[in-house]
Scaffold this active site. Structure first.
Site, PDB file in Angstrom:
ATOM      1  N   SER A 135      46.963  17.914  14.883  1.00 13.45           N
ATOM      2  CA  SER A 135      45.949  17.021  15.442  1.00 13.45           C
ATOM      3  C   SER A 135      44.907  16.760  14.365  1.00 13.45           C
ATOM      4  CB  SER A 135      45.313  17.698  16.665  1.00 13.45           C
ATOM      5  OG  SER A 135      44.159  16.997  17.089  1.00 13.45           O
ATOM      6  N   LYS A 161      49.122  13.605  15.558  1.00 12.02           N
ATOM      7  CA  LYS A 161      48.206  13.048  16.560  1.00 12.02           C
ATOM      8  C   LYS A 161      46.920  12.735  15.842  1.00 12.02           C
ATOM      9  CE  LYS A 161      45.287  15.482  19.947  1.00 12.02           C
ATOM     10  NZ  LYS A 161      45.294  16.434  21.082  1.00 12.02           N
ATOM     11  N   LYS A 163      42.842  11.422  16.317  1.00  6.47           N
ATOM     12  CA  LYS A 163      41.739  11.191  17.234  1.00  6.47           C
ATOM     13  C   LYS A 163      41.283   9.750  17.056  1.00  6.47           C
ATOM     14  CE  LYS A 163      41.206  15.385  18.923  1.00  6.47           C
ATOM     15  NZ  LYS A 163      41.212  15.681  20.367  1.00  6.47           N
ATOM     16  N   ASP A 188      44.572  10.430  20.599  1.00  9.67           N
ATOM     17  CA  ASP A 188      43.769  11.151  21.600  1.00  9.67           C
ATOM     18  C   ASP A 188      42.351  10.607  21.568  1.00  9.67           C
ATOM     19  OD1 ASP A 188      42.595  12.924  23.348  1.00  9.67           O
ATOM     20  OD2 ASP A 188      43.027  14.736  22.182  1.00  9.67           O
ATOM     21  N   GLU A 213      46.551   9.884  24.781  1.00  8.24           N
ATOM     22  CA  GLU A 213      45.980  11.032  25.481  1.00  8.24           C
ATOM     23  C   GLU A 213      44.560  10.747  25.959  1.00  8.24           C
ATOM     24  OE1 GLU A 213      46.311  14.527  23.049  1.00  8.24           O
ATOM     25  OE2 GLU A 213      45.052  15.759  24.348  1.00  8.24           O
ATOM     26  N   ASP A 238      44.754  15.182  29.551  1.00  9.15           N
ATOM     27  CA  ASP A 238      44.291  16.473  29.038  1.00  9.15           C
ATOM     28  C   ASP A 238      43.105  16.898  29.910  1.00  9.15           C
ATOM     29  OD1 ASP A 238      42.995  18.513  27.609  1.00  9.15           O
ATOM     30  OD2 ASP A 238      42.919  17.476  25.699  1.00  9.15           O
ATOM     31  N   LYS A 262      46.952  23.214  28.431  1.00  9.04           N
ATOM     32  CA  LYS A 262      46.147  24.172  27.667  1.00  9.04           C
ATOM     33  C   LYS A 262      45.800  25.271  28.657  1.00  9.04           C
ATOM     34  CE  LYS A 262      43.736  20.729  24.794  1.00  9.04           C
ATOM     35  NZ  LYS A 262      42.441  20.081  24.534  1.00  9.04           N
ATOM     36  N   GLY A 290      45.826  22.208  22.111  1.00  6.35           N
ATOM     37  CA  GLY A 290      45.165  23.251  21.329  1.00  6.35           C
ATOM     38  C   GLY A 290      43.665  23.134  21.433  1.00  6.35           C
TER      39      GLY A 290
HETATM   40  O1  OSB Z   1      41.387  17.044  23.010  1.00  6.33           O
HETATM   41  O2  OSB Z   1      43.081  18.110  22.392  1.00  6.33           O
HETATM   42  C1  OSB Z   1      41.877  17.966  22.375  1.00  6.33           C
HETATM   43  C2  OSB Z   1      40.290  20.479  19.966  1.00  6.33           C
HETATM   44  C3  OSB Z   1      39.167  20.846  20.662  1.00  6.33           C
HETATM   45  C4  OSB Z   1      38.921  20.233  21.877  1.00  6.33           C
HETATM   46  C5  OSB Z   1      39.798  19.282  22.386  1.00  6.33           C
HETATM   47  C6  OSB Z   1      40.940  18.929  21.692  1.00  6.33           C
HETATM   48  C7  OSB Z   1      41.177  19.521  20.434  1.00  6.33           C
HETATM   49  C8  OSB Z   1      42.307  19.173  19.573  1.00  6.33           C
HETATM   50  C9  OSB Z   1      42.727  20.202  18.539  1.00  6.33           C
HETATM   51  O3  OSB Z   1      42.866  18.109  19.589  1.00  6.33           O
HETATM   52  C10 OSB Z   1      44.109  20.677  18.711  1.00  6.33           C
HETATM   53  C11 OSB Z   1      44.411  21.910  17.872  1.00  6.33           C
HETATM   54  O4  OSB Z   1      43.991  23.022  18.253  1.00  6.33           O
HETATM   55  O5  OSB Z   1      45.084  21.755  16.863  1.00  6.33           O
HETATM   56 MG    MG Z   2      43.012  16.104  24.026  1.00  4.02          MG
END
Ligand code: OSB
Ligand code: MG
Length: 369
Positions: A135, A161, A163, A188, A213, A238, A262, A290
């Protein structure tokens, strides 16, 4: 197992690079490590409540309060033969799922170790290796992003992925698709958009994304059902999913076709397995999200992601993608084929490096009989 000691540690670990999302920029990660001891066995868990209430209403401070004042007292001194018994003791506590998940994880680890089996086996996992992705936070330019993606692909990661946030979206997707035509790519938004952005998401349909996402409100399952009807790319929820009941609502309403699991967000491994099983029964794929976990939380994630219906690569990356030095040994590595080995030793299957853990601990409290 009679639980005779529980320890909480507030940890702060510096990220190898800032993580930029529509919610803000994170430079370091604060979580709570939960340690339970009973009958000579030690179990470890991680509560993924963060320093800020931006992803979830929970924070390290609220989770500490709920653990200390409500979740730990009923469990301390009890003779527990299953995690289900511990959950029953705390059933009346509403919400605060990240707090609950941290304690639940430590109990799972302790009970698995007592039985001499891996957490993966205890949860019903069948995969020996899991597919993993990475991510990537919002980058300063398309060029920077392509460079990052290239280096992660070289390490073996199976999917990327990115952001996105309003104004920082389509240009990145276009650039990546042009550079990597066959890339398994998803985005995401962390709830940064509204239904008035439907045209943007229609445009995204042209770039072969595996999923989008949580584009809309963090608590708005209904709005997502309206957006999903307007676009062909599968939506994945999520933030909106806290339970198997939320999952059923989202799938039956057509709010998404894929679920991000999660354990922290849904209250632990027990609820995660319920969501996994429900999704399998309606042919909805799931993948493991994650929360920038330390190796303790990551170990639990890897074990959970070894269940059969985790069919899409998870946000479960190598330790060094997040932190220079992890607090477990061995650290988590990604294989050249984009998989990660599921630990086979009892419990979480990795050792806690106490020296490293002490180094990142900013507060500690012990609860004992
Ligand atoms: O939205 O998935 C999410 C990290 C912190 C809070 C929300 C998210 C995330 C990530 C990181 O996308 C995923 C990772 O741990 O590699
Ligand atoms: Mg997310």
């Amino acid at each position: 197992m009679k639980i005779d000691r529980i320890e909480l540690r507030h940890i702060r670990m510096e990220l190898v690079s800032p993580f930029v999302t529509s919610m803000g920029t994170e430079y370091d990660e604060e979580h709570i490590i939960v340690r339970v001891d009973g009958e000579g066995v030690t179990g470890w868990g991680e509560s993924v409540a963060e320093g800020t209430p931006f992803y979830s209403y929970e924070t390290v401070t609220t989770a500490w309060h709920i653990l200390k004042d409500f979740l730990i007292p009923p469990v301390l001194g009890k003779n527990l033969n299953s995690v289900a018994e511990a959950i029953a003791l705390n059933e009346k506590v509403r919400g605060h799922r990240m707090a609950k998940a941290g304690l639940e994880a430590a109990l799972w680890d302790a009970l698995a170790k007592q039985q001499g089996i891996s957490l993966s086996a205890m949860l019903g996992g069948t995969q020996k290796k899991i597919d993993v992705g990475v991510s990537i936070g919002i980058q300063s330019s398309e060029k920077e992003l392509i460079k990052k993606v290239e280096s992660y692909l070289t390490e073996g990661y199976k999917r990327i992925k990115i952001k996105i946030a309003p104004g920082l979206d389509l240009q990145f997707v276009k650039a990546l698709r042009k550079e990597f035509p066959a890339l398994l790519l998803q985005v995401d938004a962390n709830s940064a958009y509204t239904l008035s952005d439907v045209d943007l998401f229609r445009k995204m349909d042209e770039y072969g994304l595996s999923l989008i996402e949580q584009p809309l409100g963090y608590d708005d399952i209904y709005a997502h059902s309206k957006l999903q009807r307007e676009i062909t790319t599968p939506l994945c929820l999520d933030e909106s999913i806290h339970s198997v009941d939320d999952t059923r609502a989202a799938i039956e309403l057509g709010s998404c076709r894929i679920i991000n699991i999660k354990p922290g967000r849904v209250g632990g491994f027990t609820e995660s397995v319920k969501i996994h099983d429900y999704c399998a029964s309606v042919n909805a794929p799931v993948w493991h999200g994650g929360m920038l976990e330390s190796g303790i939380g990551r170990a639990g994630n890897v074990a959970l992601a070894s269940l059969q219906n985790f069919v899409l690569p998870g946000d479960i990356s190598a330790s060094k993608r997040y932190y220079r030095d992890d607090i477990v040994e061995p650290e988590f590595l990604v294989n050249p084929d984009g998989t990660m080995d599921v630990p086979e030793k009892p419990g979480i299957g990795v050792e806690v490096n106490m020296k490293m853990l002490d180094k990142v601990t900013v507060r500690k409290e012990i609860f004992s009989l």
